[in-house]
Scaffold this active site. Structure first.
Site, PDB file in Angstrom:
ATOM      1  N   VAL A  58       0.619  -1.352   0.166  1.00 38.99           N
ATOM      2  CA  VAL A  58      -0.155  -0.148  -0.070  1.00 38.99           C
ATOM      3  C   VAL A  58       0.991   1.315  -0.061  1.00 38.99           C
ATOM      4  O   VAL A  58       0.164   2.402  -0.344  1.00 38.99           O
ATOM      5  CB  VAL A  58      -1.017   0.217   1.326  1.00 38.99           C
ATOM      6  CG1 VAL A  58      -0.436   0.174   2.536  1.00 38.99           C
ATOM      7  CG2 VAL A  58      -2.023   1.014   0.908  1.00 38.99           C
ATOM      8  N   TYR A  59       1.977   1.277   0.420  1.00 37.19           N
ATOM      9  CA  TYR A  59       3.027   2.405   0.334  1.00 37.19           C
ATOM     10  C   TYR A  59       3.076   2.922  -1.104  1.00 37.19           C
ATOM     11  O   TYR A  59       3.595   2.404  -1.699  1.00 37.19           O
ATOM     12  CB  TYR A  59       4.311   2.233   0.952  1.00 37.19           C
ATOM     13  CG  TYR A  59       4.529   1.707   2.442  1.00 37.19           C
ATOM     14  CD1 TYR A  59       3.233   1.883   3.209  1.00 37.19           C
ATOM     15  CD2 TYR A  59       5.414   1.082   2.960  1.00 37.19           C
ATOM     16  CE1 TYR A  59       3.179   1.338   4.592  1.00 37.19           C
ATOM     17  CE2 TYR A  59       5.419   0.492   4.227  1.00 37.19           C
ATOM     18  CZ  TYR A  59       4.267   0.706   5.085  1.00 37.19           C
ATOM     19  OH  TYR A  59       4.465   0.467   6.405  1.00 37.19           O
ATOM     20  N   SER A  60       2.562   4.424  -1.230  1.00 32.04           N
ATOM     21  CA  SER A  60       2.661   4.740  -2.531  1.00 32.04           C
ATOM     22  C   SER A  60       1.999   3.945  -3.691  1.00 32.04           C
ATOM     23  O   SER A  60       2.408   3.988  -4.790  1.00 32.04           O
ATOM     24  CB  SER A  60       3.888   5.060  -2.899  1.00 32.04           C
ATOM     25  OG  SER A  60       4.460   6.252  -2.248  1.00 32.04           O
ATOM     26  N   LEU A  61       1.117   3.007  -3.057  1.00 28.18           N
ATOM     27  CA  LEU A  61       0.312   2.044  -3.867  1.00 28.18           C
ATOM     28  C   LEU A  61       1.192   1.390  -5.033  1.00 28.18           C
ATOM     29  O   LEU A  61       1.096   1.067  -6.242  1.00 28.18           O
ATOM     30  CB  LEU A  61      -1.014   2.847  -4.730  1.00 28.18           C
ATOM     31  CG  LEU A  61      -1.843   3.542  -3.933  1.00 28.18           C
ATOM     32  CD1 LEU A  61      -3.119   4.273  -4.718  1.00 28.18           C
ATOM     33  CD2 LEU A  61      -2.649   2.633  -2.864  1.00 28.18           C
ATOM     34  N   LYS A  87       4.165  -6.167   3.171  1.00 29.57           N
ATOM     35  CA  LYS A  87       2.837  -6.603   4.052  1.00 29.57           C
ATOM     36  C   LYS A  87       1.482  -6.613   2.986  1.00 29.57           C
ATOM     37  O   LYS A  87       1.712  -6.208   1.804  1.00 29.57           O
ATOM     38  CB  LYS A  87       2.659  -5.236   5.090  1.00 29.57           C
ATOM     39  CG  LYS A  87       3.916  -5.132   5.752  1.00 29.57           C
ATOM     40  CD  LYS A  87       3.317  -3.801   6.790  1.00 29.57           C
ATOM     41  CE  LYS A  87       4.835  -3.206   7.171  1.00 29.57           C
ATOM     42  NZ  LYS A  87       5.615  -2.443   6.359  1.00 29.57           N
TER      43      LYS A  87
END
Length: 335
Positions: A58-61, A87
């Site tokens: 999910v970090y910066s998609l 994750k």
């Protein structure tokens, strides 16, 4: 750098883990650095002996995973020279199955992460908090299949209630499935509620603790104190790009809890050390803590973190740092 086993597993990790959430796309968060900005920081971490890196889909998609994969390939000669963690669980699209911990999403998420990371496996695959909509048995069977397929070497979990983590571990044990070897929890000088249940549980189960937000999202570096601009002018290491635009920090930490920061800054001044180093030294000295996950938007942040490994606090200094703490409501269990 020092290297230790992650929990009771045989996996060796550096005592400092570099969190990769700070690298990706400013379209996701305005404090995020692009690959060009991230490269010298990751290079410095590698030079200092860091071999443990943590990111998430999910970090910066997904862009954080892409940058992480490219940079680690550039700085390490062999894949087995570093430990890579990512994750799943958070939304990665608009569809109802583009999130969560169902078998469908677990299988899709690991393949998508591996493609972005440019590798055939991750060393630590972590569930990004508890899955409220999927039976834990379904999630554990899917994760075990990921491990058996060779796509992940070990499993980990992120902040949840101790009863949830105990349920997951013992359900895995009951069915002969892969158990979690690591808990990435919210733990620092400003937030110590994990000492009540989660940390004793992890110690009893032999689970390694790799805390997120070890510097309270900058508050333990003075970057979020009143008049932070003046402090930053005196000490550039206290300033972070993230400090002025991280809304989650306002939910996690309150100004009324800043008495601890006052003591920290005072003690750090007496020791002629950056507050960040003293705060990390306190955390590194806690039984069960394997590797704090640091965020760095400046190579000096890496140096401060690695330097904390050489700091030994006296028993009286530890008591002094902990004395202002007051119990509070649980925070950080939801995204």
């Amino acid at each position: 750098m020092r290297y230790v086993r992650l929990g009771n597993s045989g996996l060796q990790v550096s005592r400092i883990c570099l969190g990769m959430m700070s690298y990706g796309s400013k379209a996701w968060r305005d404090w995020v650095l692009d690959e060009h900005g991230a490269e010298p920081i990751v290079r410095r971490a590698v030079e200092e002996g860091v071999i443990f890196f943590d990111t998430a889909d999910v970090y910066s998609l997904g862009e954080s995973e892409r940058i992480t994969g490219r940079l680690l390939t550039k700085f390490f000669a062999h894949r087995d020279d570093y430990v890579l963690a990512t994750k799943l669980n958070s939304p990665m699209g608009e569809g109802p199955n583009d999130r969560g911990l169902s078998r469908k999403h677990v299988m899709a998420a690991i393949d998508a992460s591996l493609k972005r990371l440019g590798t055939d496996h991750v060393d630590l695959y972590q569930i990004h908090r508890w899955g409220d909509t999927t039976p834990i048995e379904e999630t554990l069977h899917a994760l075990a299949d990921v491990v058996h397929a060779g796509k992940a070497r070990y499993l980990g979990a992120i902040s949840m209630y101790a009863w949830q983590f105990a349920k997951a571990q013992y359900t895995a044990r009951l069915h002969g499935l892969t158990e979690f070897i690591a808990m990435q929890n919210h733990y620092n000088l400003l937030y110590r509620e994990e000492e009540r249940e989660m940390i004793p549980l992890c110690q009893d189960l032999g689970v390694g603790i790799i805390p997120w937000s070890p510097l309270a999202r900058g508050r333990l570096t003075r970057s979020r104190r009143p008049h932070a601009d003046a402090a930053a002018a005196r000490d550039p290491r206290s300033a972070t790009i993230r400090a002025g635009s991280d809304a989650l920090a306002e939910d996690l930490y309150q100004d009324a809890e800043m008495g601890t920061v006052d003591v920290l800054v005072s003690l750090a001044g007496e020791r002629e050390l950056p507050p960040a180093q003293v705060a990390l030294a306190w955390l590194l000295g806690k039984v069960g803590v394997t590797a704090p996950i640091i965020g760095a938007t400046n190579w000096r942040h890496v140096d401060d973190a690695v330097g904390a490994l050489d700091i030994e606090l006296t028993e009286e200094e530890v008591k002094r740092l902990e004395r202002p703490y007051r119990p509070m409501e649980v925070r950080g269990q939801s995204r």
